[in-house]
Design a protein around this motif. Sequence first.
Motif, short mmCIF file in Angstrom:
data_model
loop_
_atom_site.label_atom_id
_atom_site.label_comp_id
_atom_site.label_asym_id
_atom_site.label_seq_id
_atom_site.Cartn_x
_atom_site.Cartn_y
_atom_site.Cartn_z
N ARG A 88 -1.01 8.32 -7.66
CA ARG A 88 -1.27 8.72 -6.41
C ARG A 88 -2.26 8.20 -5.56
O ARG A 88 -2.24 7.83 -4.48
N TYR A 89 -3.21 7.39 -6.39
CA TYR A 89 -4.19 6.65 -5.40
C TYR A 89 -3.50 5.30 -5.36
O TYR A 89 -3.52 4.82 -4.13
N TRP A 90 -2.93 4.60 -6.40
CA TRP A 90 -2.36 3.37 -6.34
C TRP A 90 -1.13 3.26 -5.26
O TRP A 90 -0.70 2.05 -4.79
N PRO A 93 -0.58 5.53 0.65
CA PRO A 93 -0.19 4.41 1.81
C PRO A 93 -1.26 3.38 2.07
O PRO A 93 -0.88 2.16 2.35
N GLU A 94 -2.45 3.65 1.86
CA GLU A 94 -3.34 2.55 1.92
C GLU A 94 -3.60 1.73 1.00
O GLU A 94 -4.46 0.74 1.15
N HIS A 95 -2.97 1.94 -0.18
CA HIS A 95 -3.03 1.00 -1.61
C HIS A 95 -1.70 0.37 -1.72
O HIS A 95 -1.73 -0.48 -2.81
N VAL A 96 -0.77 0.88 -1.23
CA VAL A 96 0.62 0.66 -1.99
C VAL A 96 0.93 -0.97 -1.64
O VAL A 96 1.52 -1.74 -2.33
N ALA A 97 0.40 -1.38 -0.35
CA ALA A 97 0.68 -2.96 -0.31
C ALA A 97 -0.03 -3.80 -1.19
O ALA A 97 0.54 -4.87 -1.89
N GLU A 98 -1.26 -3.42 -1.60
CA GLU A 98 -2.16 -4.03 -2.76
C GLU A 98 -1.46 -3.84 -4.09
O GLU A 98 -1.42 -4.95 -4.85
N THR A 99 -0.79 -2.80 -4.53
CA THR A 99 -0.22 -2.30 -5.54
C THR A 99 0.99 -3.41 -5.54
O THR A 99 1.18 -4.08 -6.60
N ARG A 162 -6.19 -2.24 -14.79
CA ARG A 162 -6.27 -2.65 -13.40
C ARG A 162 -5.78 -1.14 -12.87
O ARG A 162 -6.52 -0.75 -11.88
N PHE A 163 -5.01 -0.31 -13.13
CA PHE A 163 -4.31 0.85 -12.68
C PHE A 163 -5.08 1.90 -13.16
O PHE A 163 -4.97 3.14 -12.94
N GLY A 164 -5.83 1.80 -14.47
CA GLY A 164 -6.37 2.94 -15.01
C GLY A 164 -7.57 3.43 -14.33
O GLY A 164 -8.32 4.57 -14.62
N ARG A 165 -8.33 2.38 -13.45
CA ARG A 165 -9.33 2.88 -12.72
C ARG A 165 -8.92 2.90 -11.11
O ARG A 165 -8.06 2.17 -10.73
N VAL A 166 -10.10 3.46 -10.25
CA VAL A 166 -9.55 3.43 -8.92
C VAL A 166 -10.93 2.50 -8.34
O VAL A 166 -11.97 2.75 -8.69
N SER A 167 -10.81 2.00 -7.25
CA SER A 167 -11.75 1.45 -6.56
C SER A 167 -12.98 2.28 -6.25
O SER A 167 -12.78 3.16 -5.49
N GLY A 168 -14.05 1.78 -6.57
CA GLY A 168 -15.33 2.43 -5.94
C GLY A 168 -15.54 3.47 -6.96
O GLY A 168 -16.53 4.23 -6.58
#
Length: 174
Positions: A88-90, A93-99, A162-168
């Motif tokens: 849900r985080y990765w 919409p605000e993270h999908v391009a980075e993912t 990488r995907f087990g954590r979320v930024s910040g």
Amino acid sequence: MRDARLPKMLFVVLAVGAAVYFSSYYAELPEVVASHFNERGVANGWQSKPTFFGLFVAMSVLAAVVGFGIPRIIAAAPPQLINLPNKRYWLAPEHVAETTEFLGAYFAWFGCAVFLIMILTFDYAIQSNLHPDNRPDVSRMWYILVGFLVFVAVWTARMFTRFGRVSGNNTPPK
């Protein structure tokens, strides 16, 4: 790591190099080649020369699909079909391009690794056919396999990290 240009270039270089290298041996090989070997390096499967090289081409295409097609499939798939930690985080919409960018580069490196192990395996078979009385040491294949397994373990661990954590924030979203 995010840019897929380098692994794409590497894949192309490997493909061109393999095509030139293997085509130089085509005429030297017998019409029926040993194509499968047991754990001791003794041949236990044979194929016609065109089938052997056709299989290499087909597996090369498969490596390209794994390295470059899977990220495109993931990018086009609906989020409910994607199994990703904290999706849900990765996949927001605000993270999908980075993912998508990360997965594109990451799978491109994986495709290169798969292609490289294929090239080395086919080379082992070719050298074994060209020099049946002085075959390459089978330990070479074991080292290649162990190296690939270490790569896969590190690749997988890095992916989960990488995907087990979320930024910040180290706590996953609810």
